[in-house]
Design a protein around this motif. Structure first.
Motif, PDB file in Angstrom:
ATOM      1  N   ILE A 148       0.846  -0.944   0.009  1.00 23.31           N
ATOM      2  CA  ILE A 148       0.086  -0.104  -0.039  1.00 23.31           C
ATOM      3  C   ILE A 148       0.954   1.360   0.101  1.00 23.31           C
ATOM      4  CG2 ILE A 148      -1.780   1.293   1.102  1.00 23.31           C
ATOM      5  CD1 ILE A 148      -2.209  -1.699   2.930  1.00 23.31           C
ATOM      6  N   VAL A 149       0.717   2.146  -0.905  1.00 20.68           N
ATOM      7  CA  VAL A 149       1.444   3.174  -1.117  1.00 20.68           C
ATOM      8  C   VAL A 149       0.639   4.578  -0.747  1.00 20.68           C
ATOM      9  CG1 VAL A 149       3.024   4.912  -2.245  1.00 20.68           C
ATOM     10  CG2 VAL A 149       2.988   2.170  -2.647  1.00 20.68           C
ATOM     11  N   THR A 150       0.956   5.414  -0.009  1.00 21.23           N
ATOM     12  CA  THR A 150       0.332   6.547   0.443  1.00 21.23           C
ATOM     13  C   THR A 150       1.391   7.654   0.282  1.00 21.23           C
ATOM     14  OG1 THR A 150       0.806   6.678   2.699  1.00 21.23           O
ATOM     15  CG2 THR A 150      -1.119   5.700   2.143  1.00 21.23           C
ATOM     16  N   TYR A 151       0.701   8.818  -0.383  1.00 20.57           N
ATOM     17  CA  TYR A 151       1.763   9.919  -0.580  1.00 20.57           C
ATOM     18  C   TYR A 151       1.169  11.396  -0.267  1.00 20.57           C
ATOM     19  CZ  TYR A 151      -0.201   9.802  -5.409  1.00 20.57           C
ATOM     20  OH  TYR A 151      -0.833   9.949  -6.359  1.00 20.57           O
ATOM     21  N   ASP A 152       2.280  12.166   0.226  1.00 20.06           N
ATOM     22  CA  ASP A 152       1.685  13.583   0.300  1.00 20.06           C
ATOM     23  C   ASP A 152       2.677  14.388  -0.496  1.00 20.06           C
ATOM     24  OD1 ASP A 152       0.754  15.843   1.188  1.00 20.06           O
ATOM     25  OD2 ASP A 152       1.173  15.667   3.199  1.00 20.06           O
ATOM     26  N   ILE A 153       2.418  14.853  -1.646  1.00 19.10           N
ATOM     27  CA  ILE A 153       3.324  15.343  -2.615  1.00 19.10           C
ATOM     28  C   ILE A 153       2.913  16.922  -2.940  1.00 19.10           C
ATOM     29  CG2 ILE A 153       4.475  15.289  -4.780  1.00 19.10           C
ATOM     30  CD1 ILE A 153       5.298  12.811  -3.084  1.00 19.10           C
ATOM     31  N   GLU A 154       3.775  17.861  -2.995  1.00 14.84           N
ATOM     32  CA  GLU A 154       3.373  19.241  -3.317  1.00 14.84           C
ATOM     33  C   GLU A 154       3.000  19.204  -4.739  1.00 14.84           C
ATOM     34  OE1 GLU A 154       6.619  21.767  -2.750  1.00 14.84           O
ATOM     35  OE2 GLU A 154       6.094  22.146  -0.386  1.00 14.84           O
ATOM     36  N   GLN A 155       2.012  20.198  -4.945  1.00 10.58           N
ATOM     37  CA  GLN A 155       1.111  20.212  -6.303  1.00 10.58           C
ATOM     38  C   GLN A 155       2.022  19.763  -7.368  1.00 10.58           C
ATOM     39  OE1 GLN A 155      -2.173  19.868  -6.058  1.00 10.58           O
ATOM     40  NE2 GLN A 155      -1.984  19.962  -8.467  1.00 10.58           N
ATOM     41  N   GLU A 156       3.182  20.703  -7.441  1.00 10.09           N
ATOM     42  CA  GLU A 156       3.703  20.770  -8.837  1.00 10.09           C
ATOM     43  C   GLU A 156       4.503  19.330  -9.266  1.00 10.09           C
ATOM     44  OE1 GLU A 156       4.485  22.390  -6.394  1.00 10.09           O
ATOM     45  OE2 GLU A 156       6.648  22.879  -5.904  1.00 10.09           O
ATOM     46  N   ARG A 157       4.514  18.511  -8.350  1.00 11.68           N
ATOM     47  CA  ARG A 157       5.242  17.183  -8.702  1.00 11.68           C
ATOM     48  C   ARG A 157       4.034  15.899  -8.479  1.00 11.68           C
ATOM     49  NH1 ARG A 157       8.657  19.882  -5.787  1.00 11.68           N
ATOM     50  NH2 ARG A 157       7.969  19.015  -3.482  1.00 11.68           N
ATOM     51  N   VAL A 158       2.995  16.121  -8.212  1.00 13.18           N
ATOM     52  CA  VAL A 158       1.936  14.982  -7.920  1.00 13.18           C
ATOM     53  C   VAL A 158       1.414  14.501  -8.897  1.00 13.18           C
ATOM     54  CG1 VAL A 158      -0.285  16.425  -7.591  1.00 13.18           C
ATOM     55  CG2 VAL A 158       0.099  14.475  -6.191  1.00 13.18           C
ATOM     56  N   GLY A 159       1.287  15.120 -10.210  1.00 10.85           N
ATOM     57  CA  GLY A 159       0.990  14.475 -11.648  1.00 10.85           C
ATOM     58  C   GLY A 159       2.275  13.536 -11.687  1.00 10.85           C
ATOM     59  N   LYS A 160       3.423  13.770 -11.674  1.00  9.77           N
ATOM     60  CA  LYS A 160       4.544  12.741 -12.042  1.00  9.77           C
ATOM     61  C   LYS A 160       4.277  11.604 -11.223  1.00  9.77           C
ATOM     62  CE  LYS A 160       8.047  11.329 -13.910  1.00  9.77           C
ATOM     63  NZ  LYS A 160       8.112  10.250 -15.437  1.00  9.77           N
ATOM     64  N   ILE A 161       4.115  11.766  -9.889  1.00  8.76           N
ATOM     65  CA  ILE A 161       4.120  10.634  -8.921  1.00  8.76           C
ATOM     66  C   ILE A 161       2.960   9.730  -9.235  1.00  8.76           C
ATOM     67  CG2 ILE A 161       3.959  10.032  -6.357  1.00  8.76           C
ATOM     68  CD1 ILE A 161       6.593  11.441  -7.414  1.00  8.76           C
TER      69      ILE A 161
END
Lengths: 87, 87
Positions: free
Chosen positions: B4-17
Protein backbone atom coordinates in the motif's frame (compact mmCIF):
# COMPACT_ATOMS: atom_id res chain seq x y z
CA UNK A 1 -5.05 -5.51 15.60
CA UNK A 2 -3.29 -2.93 13.48
CA UNK A 3 -5.30 -0.56 11.32
CA UNK A 4 -4.30 1.91 8.60
CA UNK A 5 -6.96 4.47 7.69
CA UNK A 6 -6.81 6.56 4.52
CA UNK A 7 -9.51 9.05 3.71
CA UNK A 8 -10.60 11.36 0.92
CA UNK A 9 -13.11 13.78 2.41
CA UNK A 10 -14.61 16.97 1.02
CA UNK A 11 -13.13 20.14 2.50
CA UNK A 12 -16.10 21.07 4.74
CA UNK A 13 -15.93 17.75 6.63
CA UNK A 14 -12.20 16.95 6.72
CA UNK A 15 -11.56 18.80 10.00
CA UNK A 16 -14.19 16.76 11.82
CA UNK A 17 -12.87 13.46 10.37
CA UNK A 18 -9.35 14.39 11.46
CA UNK A 19 -10.60 15.00 15.02
CA UNK A 20 -12.42 11.67 15.11
CA UNK A 21 -9.42 9.66 13.83
CA UNK A 22 -7.06 11.43 16.23
CA UNK A 23 -9.01 10.01 19.18
CA UNK A 24 -8.22 6.46 18.14
CA UNK A 25 -5.10 6.36 15.95
CA UNK A 26 -1.85 8.16 15.12
CA UNK A 27 -1.62 10.73 12.36
CA UNK A 28 1.24 9.77 10.00
CA UNK A 29 0.59 11.67 6.80
CA UNK A 30 -2.12 13.96 5.43
CA UNK A 31 -5.30 11.87 5.36
CA UNK A 32 -3.53 8.81 6.76
CA UNK A 33 -3.76 7.41 10.32
CA UNK A 34 -2.49 4.16 11.72
CA UNK A 35 -2.12 2.28 15.00
CA UNK A 36 -3.00 -0.58 17.28
CA UNK A 37 -6.68 -0.67 18.18
CA UNK A 38 -9.08 -3.07 19.87
CA UNK A 39 -12.06 -4.48 17.98
CA UNK A 40 -14.45 -2.60 20.27
CA UNK A 41 -12.71 0.75 19.67
CA UNK A 42 -12.48 0.05 15.96
CA UNK A 43 -16.27 -0.42 15.83
CA UNK A 44 -16.70 2.90 17.68
CA UNK A 45 -14.31 4.66 15.27
CA UNK A 46 -16.24 3.36 12.27
CA UNK A 47 -19.56 4.43 13.79
CA UNK A 48 -18.31 7.96 14.48
CA UNK A 49 -16.90 8.25 10.98
CA UNK A 50 -20.15 6.95 9.50
CA UNK A 51 -22.03 9.68 11.35
CA UNK A 52 -19.76 12.38 9.99
CA UNK A 53 -19.05 11.53 6.37
CA UNK A 54 -21.22 12.14 3.33
CA UNK A 55 -21.37 8.60 1.98
CA UNK A 56 -22.11 9.65 -1.59
CA UNK A 57 -19.10 12.01 -1.74
CA UNK A 58 -16.48 10.90 0.80
CA UNK A 59 -14.26 7.82 0.94
CA UNK A 60 -12.66 6.14 3.98
CA UNK A 61 -10.50 3.05 3.53
CA UNK A 62 -9.50 0.73 6.38
CA UNK A 63 -6.63 -1.74 6.07
CA UNK A 64 -6.94 -4.22 8.93
CA UNK A 65 -3.97 -6.42 9.78
CA UNK A 66 -4.16 -8.90 12.65
CA UNK A 67 -0.66 -8.12 13.93
CA UNK A 68 1.64 -5.12 13.46
CA UNK A 69 4.63 -7.42 12.97
CA UNK A 70 3.10 -8.51 9.64
CA UNK A 71 3.59 -5.01 8.20
CA UNK A 72 6.87 -3.34 7.27
CA UNK A 73 6.72 0.42 6.84
CA UNK A 74 9.18 2.33 4.66
CA UNK A 75 9.23 6.09 4.10
CA UNK A 76 10.69 8.18 1.30
CA UNK A 77 11.19 11.85 2.00
CA UNK A 78 9.53 13.40 5.02
CA UNK A 79 8.45 11.30 7.98
CA UNK A 80 5.48 13.56 8.67
CA UNK A 81 4.24 11.84 11.79
CA UNK A 82 4.45 15.02 13.91
CA UNK A 83 1.18 16.88 14.46
CA UNK A 84 2.54 20.16 13.10
CA UNK A 85 1.54 19.21 9.55
CA UNK A 86 -1.92 17.84 10.17
CA UNK A 87 -4.87 18.52 7.87
CA UNK B 1 4.05 -9.23 -1.66
CA UNK B 2 1.28 -6.72 -1.16
CA UNK B 3 2.09 -3.03 -0.95
CA UNK B 4 0.00 0.00 0.00
CA UNK B 5 1.48 3.36 -0.99
CA UNK B 6 0.26 6.65 0.46
CA UNK B 7 1.82 9.92 -0.59
CA UNK B 8 1.72 13.60 0.27
CA UNK B 9 3.38 15.44 -2.59
CA UNK B 10 3.51 19.14 -3.41
CA UNK B 11 1.21 20.19 -6.25
CA UNK B 12 3.89 20.63 -8.92
CA UNK B 13 5.11 17.03 -8.58
CA UNK B 14 1.91 15.09 -7.79
CA UNK B 15 1.06 14.40 -11.45
CA UNK B 16 4.41 12.77 -12.08
CA UNK B 17 4.15 10.65 -8.90
CA UNK B 18 0.67 9.51 -9.93
CA UNK B 19 2.03 8.40 -13.31
CA UNK B 20 4.89 6.48 -11.73
CA UNK B 21 2.65 4.67 -9.22
CA UNK B 22 0.10 3.82 -11.90
CA UNK B 23 2.74 1.77 -13.76
CA UNK B 24 3.13 -0.59 -10.82
CA UNK B 25 0.02 -0.50 -8.62
CA UNK B 26 -3.73 0.17 -8.59
CA UNK B 27 -5.16 3.59 -7.76
CA UNK B 28 -7.74 3.18 -4.96
CA UNK B 29 -8.14 6.64 -3.47
CA UNK B 30 -6.58 10.06 -3.95
CA UNK B 31 -2.89 9.65 -3.06
CA UNK B 32 -3.32 5.94 -2.30
CA UNK B 33 -2.23 2.98 -4.43
CA UNK B 34 -2.13 -0.69 -3.61
CA UNK B 35 -1.46 -4.08 -5.20
CA UNK B 36 0.63 -7.19 -5.57
CA UNK B 37 4.19 -6.49 -6.67
CA UNK B 38 7.45 -8.40 -6.95
CA UNK B 39 10.50 -7.36 -4.92
CA UNK B 40 12.31 -6.40 -8.13
CA UNK B 41 9.47 -4.17 -9.33
CA UNK B 42 9.09 -2.68 -5.88
CA UNK B 43 12.75 -1.66 -5.93
CA UNK B 44 12.21 -0.06 -9.36
CA UNK B 45 9.10 1.80 -8.11
CA UNK B 46 11.03 3.19 -5.14
CA UNK B 47 13.91 4.28 -7.35
CA UNK B 48 11.59 6.09 -9.77
CA UNK B 49 9.79 7.81 -6.90
CA UNK B 50 13.11 8.78 -5.31
CA UNK B 51 14.13 10.44 -8.59
CA UNK B 52 10.90 12.44 -8.74
CA UNK B 53 10.13 13.58 -5.22
CA UNK B 54 11.60 16.51 -3.30
CA UNK B 55 12.81 14.67 -0.23
CA UNK B 56 12.73 17.71 2.01
CA UNK B 57 9.10 18.52 1.15
CA UNK B 58 7.33 15.35 -0.02
CA UNK B 59 6.36 12.19 1.84
CA UNK B 60 5.79 8.68 0.47
CA UNK B 61 4.81 5.84 2.82
CA UNK B 62 4.98 2.16 1.91
CA UNK B 63 3.15 -0.52 3.88
CA UNK B 64 4.61 -3.86 2.88
CA UNK B 65 2.70 -7.03 3.77
CA UNK B 66 4.05 -10.44 2.79
CA UNK B 67 0.68 -11.79 1.69
CA UNK B 68 -2.55 -10.08 0.64
CA UNK B 69 -4.59 -12.56 2.66
CA UNK B 70 -3.17 -10.98 5.83
CA UNK B 71 -5.00 -7.70 5.09
CA UNK B 72 -8.73 -7.06 5.29
CA UNK B 73 -9.95 -3.95 3.50
CA UNK B 74 -13.15 -2.16 4.49
CA UNK B 75 -14.55 0.97 2.84
CA UNK B 76 -16.97 3.60 4.14
CA UNK B 77 -18.63 5.81 1.55
CA UNK B 78 -17.29 5.85 -1.97
CA UNK B 79 -15.22 2.97 -3.35
CA UNK B 80 -13.16 5.31 -5.52
CA UNK B 81 -11.05 2.65 -7.24
CA UNK B 82 -12.16 3.76 -10.74
CA UNK B 83 -9.67 5.95 -12.64
CA UNK B 84 -12.24 8.71 -13.23
CA UNK B 85 -11.38 10.33 -9.89
CA UNK B 86 -7.58 10.21 -10.00
CA UNK B 87 -5.32 13.02 -8.79
Amino acid sequence: MYVIVTYDIEQERVGKILKVCRKYLNWVQNSVFEGEITQAKFEKLKLELQENIERSRDSVRFYIISDKTLVTVEVLGQEKGSTSFMY
